[in-house]
Design an enzyme around this catalytic site. Structure first.
Site, PDB file in Angstrom:
ATOM      1  N   LYS A  79       0.851  -1.195   0.000  1.00  0.00           N
ATOM      2  CA  LYS A  79       0.000   0.000   0.000  1.00  0.00           C
ATOM      3  C   LYS A  79       0.888   1.246   0.000  1.00  0.00           C
ATOM      4  O   LYS A  79       1.903   1.295   0.704  1.00  0.00           O
ATOM      5  CB  LYS A  79      -0.913  -0.010   1.229  1.00  0.00           C
ATOM      6  N   SER A 154      -9.738   2.423   2.865  1.00  0.00           N
ATOM      7  CA  SER A 154      -8.867   3.107   1.944  1.00  0.00           C
ATOM      8  C   SER A 154      -7.959   2.176   1.148  1.00  0.00           C
ATOM      9  O   SER A 154      -7.425   2.573   0.118  1.00  0.00           O
ATOM     10  CB  SER A 154      -7.991   4.105   2.700  1.00  0.00           C
ATOM     11  N   SER A 178      -9.727   0.030   7.063  1.00  0.00           N
ATOM     12  CA  SER A 178      -9.181   0.088   5.705  1.00  0.00           C
ATOM     13  C   SER A 178      -8.509  -1.179   5.202  1.00  0.00           C
ATOM     14  O   SER A 178      -8.158  -1.254   4.016  1.00  0.00           O
ATOM     15  CB  SER A 178      -8.190   1.246   5.593  1.00  0.00           C
TER      16      SER A 178
HETATM   17  N1  GLN Z   1     -12.945   4.519   6.149  1.00  0.00           N
HETATM   18  C1  GLN Z   1     -12.375   4.981   7.381  1.00  0.00           C
HETATM   19  C2  GLN Z   1     -12.004   6.441   7.262  1.00  0.00           C
HETATM   20  O1  GLN Z   1     -12.333   7.006   6.283  1.00  0.00           O
HETATM   21  C3  GLN Z   1     -11.200   4.133   7.746  1.00  0.00           C
HETATM   22  C4  GLN Z   1      -9.926   4.576   7.140  1.00  0.00           C
HETATM   23  C5  GLN Z   1      -8.755   3.734   7.499  1.00  0.00           C
HETATM   24  O2  GLN Z   1      -8.879   2.691   8.148  1.00  0.00           O
HETATM   25  N2  GLN Z   1      -7.584   4.211   7.132  1.00  0.00           N
HETATM   26  O3  GLN Z   1     -11.426   7.021   8.127  1.00  0.00           O
END
Ligand code: GLN
Length: 526
Positions: A79, A154, A178
């Site tokens: 990532k 994400s 994410s």
């Molecule tokens: N979707 C969540 C957010 O927007 C989680 C993001 C993440 O785990 N980096 O914060």
């Protein structure tokens, strides 16, 4: 034999027995990326030559009779939130476009030492803010099950790359879901380890009290194998737990072999069950629970009354910490610099740079976080959210007195259509309703596929959670459940993705660098 379809564990056996070389395996992954990534856009950067060079080094070491780790020679996708000395690391943002860090994240250094072969960097929502990968400054990633749908976020790039057989395994990061939510909507496996179980040194920070790095894979055993490589104490990360971890791969193997869950109490969380979940998600979730019961598990209902406040608390804590972490993108030390016409003061350069370099979701959260932390409001917002966090931790403590493992659906719905929630931040935030509590409490969460929803034929995931430091328990129970599911399906879920997916389409045009918004990234370092 199509090497890309093999799980990392099986590929590793063929590498060890020298039936297959790492160069062959790496080339197969790169070819697959070439075929499929024009459609998917899972990768922001592919390091083909470097990967083949590293693979051939590993083959040479093996030929020389060197003792190598269990995953030596296996390709992996990373990532783009993780720093890599030899590849740009942008966190999906224009503000870091072209930036090549001066050091490797500890997890990256560890997988290199283990002989794994980095294929490239995967797409993500900007600074890991989002649930669909549509907030990437470089354009969205698509879901291999349906190209009109989101791959989650994400870490949608890592999940899509693994689901579409571009990489056997990948690394992700999970601040509120994410790793687990993209796994759910792509039919892959993803693990958020115990907070402090895996080093975040060199992981570009979103919210430091929540962030964890973890594996993405097609089988539970593969996640365990990668976790064994990247986990453990790191003196460079002050939050890293200093303790001896068991072999997660051994736990997964024992779980898959035994498939015996007698004596294991599985807790279904009343507040995260039934209402609000897509019908087909609920159906597959309940079938999985029934399967756990046939393996001898005792199913108990537990209550976590404060979980309903988790999203509200998270969207104060996360923006507060993010606004502070993102203050370092000041146009002076590294990354993008935008100089307004005719020269300007430092403040004007900073403002122009941040204005051009950050996308709307990042700006929204910086403003929210700065406000929540401002003098006079701190107690009312950040302070209250921290109190709710304590209540959620107590809910977990009480639930774990009644159950060894807690289960929820990994996400409330299957993959939604691209664009559907882009203009509605609150609807986007609700995707993480089941995953956020684990980040707030620091406990581990493992997501794995439990089938396709009858109404749309898209993957559904279950999430297993255990007390902090009990990651091995999740691999044991998760691998047991996975073995039972594979037995009932006759084959892994991802085998139902059409084998010729991507083959009829063109190569990947986006892999050429995308020009920035009239900027001069200096690519330099501090
Ligand atoms: N979707 C969540 C957010 O927007 C989680 C993001 C993440 O785990 N980096 O914060």
């Amino acid at each position: 034999m199509d090497l890309t379809r093999l799980p990392a564990s099986e590929l590793a056996e063929l590498l060890t027995s020298k039936e297959v070389s790492s160069v062959e395996a790496t080339r197969a992954s790169l070819d697959r990326i070439g075929e499929a990534d024009g459609d998917l856009h899972a990768f922001l950067h592919v390091a083909g030559d470097a990967a083949l060079r590293r693979a051939s080094e590993i083959d040479q070491l093996r030929a020389d009779g060197q003792e190598l780790g269990p995953l030596a020679g296996v390709p992996i996708a990373i990532k783009d939130v993780l720093c890599t000395v030899d590849m740009p690391s942008t966190a999906g943002s224009r503000i870091l476009e072209g930036w090549v860090p001066p050091y490797d994240a500890t997890v990256v250094a560890r997988l290199r030492t283990a002989g794994m072969v980095p294929l490239g960097k995967t797409n993500m929502d900007e600074f890991a803010m989002g649930s669909s990968t549509e907030h990437s400054a470089y354009g969205p990633t698509r879901n291999p099950w349906d190209l009109e749908r989101i791959p989650g976020g994400s870490g949608g790039g890592s999940a899509a790359a693994v689901a579409a057989f571009e990489a056997p395994v990948a690394l992700g990061s999970d601040t509120g879901g994410s790793i687990r939510q993209p796994a759910a909507v792509t039919g892959t496996v993803g693990m958020k380890p115990t907070y402090g179980g895996v080093s975040r040194y060199g992981a570009i920070a979103l919210a430091s009290s929540l962030d964890q790095v973890g594996p993405v894979s097609r089988t539970v055993l593969d996640s365990a194998l990668v976790h064994d490589v990247i986990g453990g104490h790191d003196p460079h990360d002050s939050t890293s737990l200093d303790e001896a971890w068991p072999s997660f791969a051994d736990a997964a193997r024992a779980g898959a072999q035994g498939r015996d869950l007698s004596g294991t109490r599985i807790g279904v969380i009343r507040e995260l069950n039934g209402a609000g979940f897509q019908a087909g998600v609920q159906t597959r979730f309940e079938e999985a629970i029934a399967l756990l019961e046939t393996a001898g598990a005792e199913i108990v209902e537990v209550s976590a009354p404060h979980f309903e406040y988790a999203i509200a608390a998270y969207y104060l804590i996360l923006p507060a910490e993010a606004s502070s972490n993102l203050a370092k993108y000041d146009s002076v030390r590294f990354g993008l610099r935008v100089v307004p016409d005719g020269g300007a003061t430092v403040e004007q350069v900073m403002s122009a740079t941040r204005g051009a370099g950050f996308g709307p979701e990042v700006k929204r959260r910086i403003i929210l976080g700065t406000y929540a932390l401002s003098a006079g409001y701190y107690d009312a917002y950040y302070g209250s959210a921290q109190k709710v966090r304590t209540l959620i931790q107590r809910d977990f403590a009480a639930a774990f007195e009644q159950a060894d493992v807690l289960v929820t659906p990994s996400a409330p719905t299957t993959a939604f259509k691209l664009g559907d929630k882009l203009d509605d931040p609150l609807a986007m935030y609700l995707n993480d309703i089941t995953t956020i509590p684990a980040n707030l409490a620091g406990v581990p969460g493992l997501g794995l596929p439990v089938g396709l929803a009858p109404e749309d034929g898209l993957p559904v995931g279950i999430q297993l959670m255990a007390p902090a430091r009990e990651d091995a328990r999740l691999y044991r129970v998760g691998a047991g459940l996975e073995a039972l599911l594979h037995e009932s399906w006759g084959a892994p879920l991802l085998d139902r993705l059409p084998a010729d997916f991507g083959r009829h389409r063109g190569a990947a045009p986006h892999l050429a660098p995308v020009p920035g918004p009239g900027t001069e990234p200096d690519g330099g370092t501090a």
